[in-house]
Design an enzyme around this catalytic site. Structure first.
Site, PDB file in Angstrom:
ATOM      1  N   ASP A  11      11.763 -30.330  -1.141  1.00  0.00           N
ATOM      2  CA  ASP A  11      10.391 -30.340  -0.838  1.00  0.00           C
ATOM      3  C   ASP A  11      10.292 -31.837   0.050  1.00  0.00           C
ATOM      4  O   ASP A  11      10.223 -32.555  -0.877  1.00  0.00           O
ATOM      5  CB  ASP A  11       9.450 -29.954  -1.442  1.00  0.00           C
ATOM      6  CG  ASP A  11       8.014 -29.796  -1.246  1.00  0.00           C
ATOM      7  OD1 ASP A  11       7.677 -30.544  -0.100  1.00  0.00           O
ATOM      8  OD2 ASP A  11       7.268 -29.313  -1.861  1.00  0.00           O
ATOM      9  N   ASP A  51       7.389 -24.677   1.200  1.00  0.00           N
ATOM     10  CA  ASP A  51       7.267 -25.852   1.403  1.00  0.00           C
ATOM     11  C   ASP A  51       8.848 -26.618   1.187  1.00  0.00           C
ATOM     12  O   ASP A  51       8.724 -27.772   1.206  1.00  0.00           O
ATOM     13  CB  ASP A  51       6.364 -26.700   0.568  1.00  0.00           C
ATOM     14  CG  ASP A  51       6.636 -26.363  -0.898  1.00  0.00           C
ATOM     15  OD1 ASP A  51       7.657 -25.910  -1.214  1.00  0.00           O
ATOM     16  OD2 ASP A  51       5.522 -26.785  -1.711  1.00  0.00           O
ATOM     17  N   ASP A  52       9.678 -25.652   1.135  1.00  0.00           N
ATOM     18  CA  ASP A  52      11.117 -26.334   0.857  1.00  0.00           C
ATOM     19  C   ASP A  52      11.981 -26.056   1.833  1.00  0.00           C
ATOM     20  O   ASP A  52      12.259 -24.860   2.574  1.00  0.00           O
ATOM     21  CB  ASP A  52      11.915 -25.643  -0.247  1.00  0.00           C
ATOM     22  CG  ASP A  52      10.956 -25.907  -1.476  1.00  0.00           C
ATOM     23  OD1 ASP A  52      11.132 -26.827  -2.044  1.00  0.00           O
ATOM     24  OD2 ASP A  52      10.510 -24.996  -2.097  1.00  0.00           O
ATOM     25  N   GLN A  93       8.644 -35.515  -1.286  1.00  0.00           N
ATOM     26  CA  GLN A  93       8.048 -35.683  -2.866  1.00  0.00           C
ATOM     27  C   GLN A  93       9.439 -35.501  -3.901  1.00  0.00           C
ATOM     28  O   GLN A  93       9.490 -35.922  -4.762  1.00  0.00           O
ATOM     29  CB  GLN A  93       7.046 -34.559  -3.180  1.00  0.00           C
ATOM     30  CG  GLN A  93       7.253 -33.391  -2.886  1.00  0.00           C
ATOM     31  CD  GLN A  93       6.530 -32.333  -3.826  1.00  0.00           C
ATOM     32  OE1 GLN A  93       5.227 -32.442  -3.462  1.00  0.00           O
ATOM     33  NE2 GLN A  93       7.342 -31.545  -4.300  1.00  0.00           N
ATOM     34  N   ASN A 103      26.174 -38.974  -5.438  1.00  0.00           N
ATOM     35  CA  ASN A 103      26.148 -37.635  -5.818  1.00  0.00           C
ATOM     36  C   ASN A 103      24.481 -37.367  -5.850  1.00  0.00           C
ATOM     37  O   ASN A 103      23.931 -38.047  -6.487  1.00  0.00           O
ATOM     38  CB  ASN A 103      26.866 -37.360  -7.039  1.00  0.00           C
ATOM     39  CG  ASN A 103      26.861 -35.774  -7.414  1.00  0.00           C
ATOM     40  OD1 ASN A 103      25.734 -35.044  -7.368  1.00  0.00           O
ATOM     41  ND2 ASN A 103      28.051 -35.470  -7.914  1.00  0.00           N
ATOM     42  N   LYS A 131       7.649 -21.932  -5.578  1.00  0.00           N
ATOM     43  CA  LYS A 131       6.718 -21.593  -6.504  1.00  0.00           C
ATOM     44  C   LYS A 131       7.390 -21.101  -7.567  1.00  0.00           C
ATOM     45  O   LYS A 131       6.648 -20.179  -8.585  1.00  0.00           O
ATOM     46  CB  LYS A 131       5.396 -20.880  -6.004  1.00  0.00           C
ATOM     47  CG  LYS A 131       4.897 -21.478  -4.763  1.00  0.00           C
ATOM     48  CD  LYS A 131       4.348 -23.027  -4.963  1.00  0.00           C
ATOM     49  CE  LYS A 131       3.677 -23.444  -3.615  1.00  0.00           C
ATOM     50  NZ  LYS A 131       4.814 -24.363  -2.900  1.00  0.00           N
ATOM     51  N   TYR A 232       5.701 -34.555 -13.973  1.00  0.00           N
ATOM     52  CA  TYR A 232       5.628 -33.972 -12.886  1.00  0.00           C
ATOM     53  C   TYR A 232       5.630 -34.296 -11.613  1.00  0.00           C
ATOM     54  O   TYR A 232       4.855 -35.183 -11.408  1.00  0.00           O
ATOM     55  CB  TYR A 232       4.316 -32.722 -13.074  1.00  0.00           C
ATOM     56  CG  TYR A 232       4.347 -31.869 -12.112  1.00  0.00           C
ATOM     57  CD1 TYR A 232       5.133 -30.660 -12.376  1.00  0.00           C
ATOM     58  CD2 TYR A 232       3.315 -31.665 -10.954  1.00  0.00           C
ATOM     59  CE1 TYR A 232       5.035 -29.692 -11.240  1.00  0.00           C
ATOM     60  CE2 TYR A 232       3.296 -30.846 -10.162  1.00  0.00           C
ATOM     61  CZ  TYR A 232       4.011 -29.823 -10.362  1.00  0.00           C
ATOM     62  OH  TYR A 232       4.184 -28.810  -9.256  1.00  0.00           O
ATOM     63  N   LYS A 235       7.857 -28.796  -7.643  1.00  0.00           N
ATOM     64  CA  LYS A 235       8.373 -27.798  -8.419  1.00  0.00           C
ATOM     65  C   LYS A 235       9.669 -27.715  -8.222  1.00  0.00           C
ATOM     66  O   LYS A 235      10.423 -28.341  -7.512  1.00  0.00           O
ATOM     67  CB  LYS A 235       7.925 -26.409  -7.768  1.00  0.00           C
ATOM     68  CG  LYS A 235       6.544 -25.763  -8.457  1.00  0.00           C
ATOM     69  CD  LYS A 235       6.509 -26.081  -9.821  1.00  0.00           C
ATOM     70  CE  LYS A 235       7.507 -25.113 -10.567  1.00  0.00           C
ATOM     71  NZ  LYS A 235       7.460 -25.503 -11.873  1.00  0.00           N
ATOM     72  N   SER A 246      33.098  -5.248  -2.130  1.00  0.00           N
ATOM     73  CA  SER A 246      34.736  -5.457  -2.575  1.00  0.00           C
ATOM     74  C   SER A 246      34.873  -5.982  -3.783  1.00  0.00           C
ATOM     75  O   SER A 246      35.553  -6.820  -3.910  1.00  0.00           O
ATOM     76  CB  SER A 246      35.507  -6.036  -1.240  1.00  0.00           C
ATOM     77  OG  SER A 246      36.847  -5.700  -1.501  1.00  0.00           O
ATOM     78  N   ARG A 269      -0.092 -25.122  -9.353  1.00  0.00           N
ATOM     79  CA  ARG A 269      -0.079 -25.995 -10.301  1.00  0.00           C
ATOM     80  C   ARG A 269       1.283 -25.912 -11.354  1.00  0.00           C
ATOM     81  O   ARG A 269       1.356 -26.787 -12.348  1.00  0.00           O
ATOM     82  CB  ARG A 269      -1.352 -26.429 -10.960  1.00  0.00           C
ATOM     83  CG  ARG A 269      -2.210 -26.812  -9.936  1.00  0.00           C
ATOM     84  CD  ARG A 269      -3.732 -26.842 -10.320  1.00  0.00           C
ATOM     85  NE  ARG A 269      -4.676 -26.887  -9.544  1.00  0.00           N
ATOM     86  CZ  ARG A 269      -4.939 -27.961  -8.896  1.00  0.00           C
ATOM     87  NH1 ARG A 269      -4.294 -29.006  -8.988  1.00  0.00           N
ATOM     88  NH2 ARG A 269      -5.882 -27.908  -7.872  1.00  0.00           N
TER      89      ARG A 269
HETATM   90  C1  F6R Z   1       2.862 -25.249  -7.411  1.00  0.00           C
HETATM   91  C2  F6R Z   1       2.541 -26.101  -6.124  1.00  0.00           C
HETATM   92  C3  F6R Z   1       1.277 -26.213  -6.097  1.00  0.00           C
HETATM   93  C4  F6R Z   1       0.297 -27.405  -6.424  1.00  0.00           C
HETATM   94  C5  F6R Z   1      -1.099 -27.430  -6.108  1.00  0.00           C
HETATM   95  C6  F6R Z   1      -1.654 -28.440  -6.430  1.00  0.00           C
HETATM   96  O1  F6R Z   1       4.306 -25.216  -7.612  1.00  0.00           O
HETATM   97  O2  F6R Z   1       3.382 -26.598  -5.783  1.00  0.00           O
HETATM   98  O3  F6R Z   1       0.347 -24.868  -6.700  1.00  0.00           O
HETATM   99  O4  F6R Z   1       0.623 -27.809  -7.815  1.00  0.00           O
HETATM  100  O5  F6R Z   1      -1.314 -27.096  -5.044  1.00  0.00           O
HETATM  101  O6  F6R Z   1      -1.145 -29.716  -5.862  1.00  0.00           O
HETATM  102  P1  F6R Z   1      -1.816 -31.278  -5.883  1.00  0.00           P
HETATM  103  O7  F6R Z   1      -1.662 -31.624  -7.328  1.00  0.00           O
HETATM  104  O8  F6R Z   1      -0.362 -31.853  -5.089  1.00  0.00           O
HETATM  105  O9  F6R Z   1      -2.743 -31.027  -5.026  1.00  0.00           O
HETATM  106 MG    MG Z   2       8.400 -25.697  -3.042  1.00  0.00          MG
HETATM  107 MG    MG Z   3       5.958 -28.434  -3.180  1.00  0.00          MG
END
Ligand code: F6R
Ligand code: MG
Ligand code: MG
Length: 386
Positions: A11, A51-52, A93, A103, A131, A232, A235, A246, A269
């Site tokens: 991401d 988002d990835d 991020q 690596n 997610k 954190y 994700k 096969s 979150r």
């Molecule tokens: C879950 C995710 C989102 C964010 C949420 C708050 O994996 O990526 O749910 O955690 O949108 O994001 P921030 O803290 O960046 O505002």
């Molecule tokens: Mg993601």
């Molecule tokens: Mg993300």
């Protein structure tokens, strides 16, 4: 002749929140791979889920190949520059380190690689989730390779009848164990049911497999961003590669494992459980409560280092029932608000205000006296206990 499939994902910024990738960023990643990968890769495919951004690469360099990893790292760096230019949310991020050091493991992007002896026809699926966390693969991968009610080939195909070997990682203590199904089936389940800690990293054939002895047949990303960064930072949305047909699960047996939208953690979150919804690419964007968690499957065939496909496997009304169940489960769970088990247990949440709440009220907590009969009166106006 061995061939390597390397799938690396990150991401590096999204819009408007953590919803979806931005086309100019994807294009930049793609053109970096195209312009710099010609001498390294025989083929590649760029895709995205939520988002990835996901890079699937085919080459002869083996796993942990420094040049291939650096190519992906630099492509994500180039994409990050574009993401920053547009002010995308969370630009860069998942790139946790400043410079590449040989690596890509432990640097943020998720990585799943396997070196294989490509068959005459080499069909495989790439599953990509958003997610959620690597342990989200435990349930479907177990079903594909060990559950005869999901995969009747385990019962009726002589080439699958001996079962498979599971490489299970303890991602907290960085240890691994190899267990054999069906012999250790209940032991495997005993571990992988704790999906936040014990995750299936690989599935291998047994040495006696008639068509594919001692081969890698599935591999999952197991990178835990929070363990890398110590806090954190986003994700650990996983991806996996599964070889099919096969003497291996049929395409439909592998997909069938996703027909029940089982609960995974990592939603909103990184702190909520939700159903994993199988979707086609066009629905791979995270909207409702930043989700629900989704999985996309792309189907390829590999021949002489070249990819044909992909086929967008869940873009099919046959999975409408699973999607409907997922949405029903979302409606049901959302009514629980911040309560467990919709919300994760305290120790598994990615965000929590509990330490602050405890700190704020630390002098207000009092011991509960044994045998205390009389209830203390509460001064409602000042909201304080007398
Ligand atoms: C879950 C995710 C989102 C964010 C949420 C708050 O994996 O990526 O749910 O955690 O949108 O994001 P921030 O803290 O960046 O505002
Ligand atoms: Mg993601
Ligand atoms: Mg993300």
């Amino acid at each position: 002749m061995k061939t390597t499939i390397s799938h690396i994902k990150a991401d590096i910024g999204s819009l408007p929140g953590h919803t979806t990738v931005f086309e100019p960023v994807v294009k930049e990643v793609e053109s970096h791979i195209k312009n710099n990968g010609a001498s390294l890769l025989s083929d590649y495919y760029i895709s995205h889920v939520g988002d990835d951004i996901q890079i699937t690469m085919i080459h002869n360099g083996g796993i942990d190949n420094a040049e291939v990893h650096e190519l992906a790292w630099n492509a994500f760096k180039a994409g990050t520059a574009v993401a920053k230019k547009y002010g995308l949310y969370g630009a860069g991020q998942d790139l946790l380190k400043d410079s590449f050091s040989g690596n890509i493991k432990g640097m943020g992007p998720g990585i799943a690689e396997m070196e294989i002896t490509a068959r005459k026809s080499e069909p495989f699926l790439v599953f990509m989730m958003d997610k959620t966390e690597p342990g989200a693969f435990n349930y479907p991968v177990f079903k594909m390779f060990a559950d005869p009610f999901n995969t009747p080939g385990l019962v009726i195909d002589n080439n699958m009848h001996d079962g498979f070997i599971f490489e299970v990682w303890d991602i907290v203590e960085a240890k691994r164990i190899y267990l054999s199904a069906p012999e250790h089936m209940y032991d495997i389940l005993g571990l992988i049911g704790s999906k936040g800690r014990y995750v299936i990293k690989r599935v291998l054939t047994k040495p006696e497999h008639e068509k594919l002895p001692d081969e890698n047949v599935a591999v999952i990303t197991t990178d835990k961003l929070s363990f890398i960064a110590g806090e954190y930072v986003g994700k650990d949305d996983p991806a996996g590669i599964v070889r099919i047909q096969s003497g291996l699960p049929a395409s439909g047996e592998a997909l069938e494992a996703f027909s029940h939208p089982y609960l995974v953690s990592g939603w909103m979150r990184g702190s909520f459980n939700g159903p994993l919804m199988p979707v086609g690419m066009k629905y791979a964007k995270m909207t409702r409560f930043d989700g629900p968690p989704r999985v996309v499957a792309l189907g390829f065939v590999l021949k002489d280092g070249k990819l044909s496909g992909p086929v967008d496997m869940f873009d099919d009304p046959a999975f409408d029932g699973a999607r409907k169940t997922a949405v029903d489960v979302v409606d049901y769970l959302r009514r629980m608000g911040p309560f467990e088990p919709h919300r994760l247990p305290e120790e598994d949440m990615e965000y929590t205000s509990l330490p602050r709440v405890l700190e704020k009220f630390k002098n207000k907590f009092e011991p509960i006296e044994k045998g205390q009969k009389k209830q203390k009166s509460i001064n409602v106006s000042s909201n304080e206990i007398d």
